[in-house]
Design a protein around this motif. Structure first.
Motif, mmCIF file in Angstrom:
data_model
loop_
_atom_site.group_PDB
_atom_site.id
_atom_site.type_symbol
_atom_site.label_atom_id
_atom_site.label_comp_id
_atom_site.label_asym_id
_atom_site.label_seq_id
_atom_site.Cartn_x
_atom_site.Cartn_y
_atom_site.Cartn_z
ATOM 1 N N ASN A 14 0.512 5.471 -3.660
ATOM 2 C CA ASN A 14 -0.373 6.250 -2.800
ATOM 3 C C ASN A 14 0.414 7.231 -1.939
ATOM 4 N N LEU A 15 1.484 6.750 -1.350
ATOM 5 C CA LEU A 15 2.250 7.577 -0.426
ATOM 6 C C LEU A 15 3.727 7.638 -0.787
ATOM 7 N N LYS A 16 4.052 7.397 -2.031
ATOM 8 C CA LYS A 16 5.461 7.353 -2.410
ATOM 9 C C LYS A 16 6.144 8.701 -2.212
ATOM 10 N N TYR A 24 0.831 -1.209 0.000
ATOM 11 C CA TYR A 24 0.000 0.000 0.000
ATOM 12 C C TYR A 24 0.862 1.254 0.000
ATOM 13 N N LEU A 25 1.926 1.235 0.795
ATOM 14 C CA LEU A 25 2.760 2.421 0.903
ATOM 15 C C LEU A 25 3.557 2.690 -0.364
ATOM 16 N N PRO A 65 5.128 11.406 -0.262
ATOM 17 C CA PRO A 65 5.266 11.790 1.146
ATOM 18 C C PRO A 65 6.306 10.961 1.896
ATOM 19 N N LEU A 66 6.402 9.680 1.594
ATOM 20 C CA LEU A 66 7.413 8.851 2.249
ATOM 21 C C LEU A 66 8.820 9.267 1.843
#
Length: 94
Positions: A46-48, A41-42, A50-51
């Motif tokens: 979706n959150l690539k 999910y990460l 922000p991570l």
């Protein structure tokens, strides 16, 4: 002890170790299933971004905290400013 009893005991221990390895592998695969879902999910897009940003900021804080903390404070202030401006623009005019 005779050689036969030692050989038999060794075979029993080898078989027991093999069973333990199989059990541990099954338990680990069960434990990894939820973690695999979270990691997929990460990294699924979706959150690539922000991570990535969080990783860069964390790296800067760890390596050079005297430079990173003022930059982090400025970035947080800019983020608050942008979110407040965007929320004001989204509100319909009366």
């Amino acid at each position: 002890m005779s050689k036969q009893s030692l050989a038999a005991r060794r075979q029993a221990l080898v078989a027991e170790c093999a069973l333990q390895r199989i059990e541990v592998a099954m338990e680990l695969s069960t434990l990894r299933m939820p973690a695999a879902g979270v990691s997929q999910y990460l990294t699924a897009g979706n959150l690539k971004l922000p991570l990535t940003i969080a990783g860069v900021v964390l790296g800067m804080i760890v390596t050079k905290p005297s430079r990173a903390l003022p930059l982090l404070a400025t970035g947080l202030s800019l983020f608050k400013l942008v979110t407040s401006v965007l929320s004001a623009l989204r509100k319909p005019a009366d």
